[in-house]
Write a protein that holds these residues in place. Structure first.
Motif, PDB file in Angstrom:
ATOM      1  N   ASP A   4       0.837  -1.195   0.000  1.00 27.53           N
ATOM      2  CA  ASP A   4       0.000   0.000   0.000  1.00 27.53           C
ATOM      3  C   ASP A   4       0.874   1.247   0.000  1.00 27.53           C
ATOM      4  N   HIS A   7       0.398   5.750   0.585  1.00 30.89           N
ATOM      5  CA  HIS A   7      -0.463   6.907   0.853  1.00 30.89           C
ATOM      6  C   HIS A   7       0.343   8.191   0.735  1.00 30.89           C
ATOM      7  N   HIS A  28      -2.660  -1.297   6.357  1.00 33.44           N
ATOM      8  CA  HIS A  28      -3.298  -1.599   5.078  1.00 33.44           C
ATOM      9  C   HIS A  28      -2.514  -2.648   4.297  1.00 33.44           C
TER      10      HIS A  28
END
Ligand code: MG
Length: 157
Positions: A8, A10, A42
């Motif tokens: 993941d 971000h 995540h």
């Protein structure tokens, strides 16, 4: 046994708290997301979902679902580990990497491991490593953070 790989990323933005592995970390910016943006949780969720072979994180936690708006990603992880239990599996081992240029994460490692273990897995069943990208790419330019995880599930007897 089942193995899963997770990833993941971000974006880092001002005005958000930085949460990694369920732990609040003092920093000038935080990770943008529908939930708290905890990129490590995540990636682990993604790995567990992969090991179960039940689609991807977007299917289980859609951005349109108000239940997970500003949610603690630790709660999301707990939910997915409980789903693994319901499918007859337990999490045997998690290894993970957080890619972050700043801040230094070493002081928070034990706390992150304890927090995740307390939420949903047996103590001593998780490894977390931290790396920078040596100034290269989006991590290196401090535009965001990323995380990788692998997870081993064992069929419960
Ligand atoms: Mg995410």
């Amino acid at each position: 046994m089942r193995i899963g790989v997770g990833y993941d990323s971000h974006r880092l933005v001002a005005g958000r708290k930085l949460i990694l592995g369920g732990v609040g970390i003092p920093f000038s910016r935080g990770l943008l997301g529908h939930s708290d943006g905890d990129v490590l949780c995540h990636a682990i969720i993604d790995a567990v979902i992969g090991a179960l072979g039940i689609g991807d994180i977007g299917r289980h936690f859609p951005d349109s679902d108000p239940r997970w708006k500003d949610a603690s990603s630790l709660e999301m992880l707990k939910y997915i580990v409980e789903l693994a239990h319901a499918n007859g599996y337990e999490v045997t081992w998690i290894d993970s990497i957080v890619m972050a240029e700043k801040p230094k994460l070493a002081p928070y490692m034990e706390s992150m491991k304890e927090t995740i273990a307390k939420a949903c897995i047996a103590p001593g069943s998780i490894s977390i490593k931290a790396k920078t990208d040596e100034g290269m790419g989006f991590v290196g330019r401090e535009e965001g953070m990323a995380a990788y995880a692998v997870c081993l599930l064992r069929k419960r007897s």
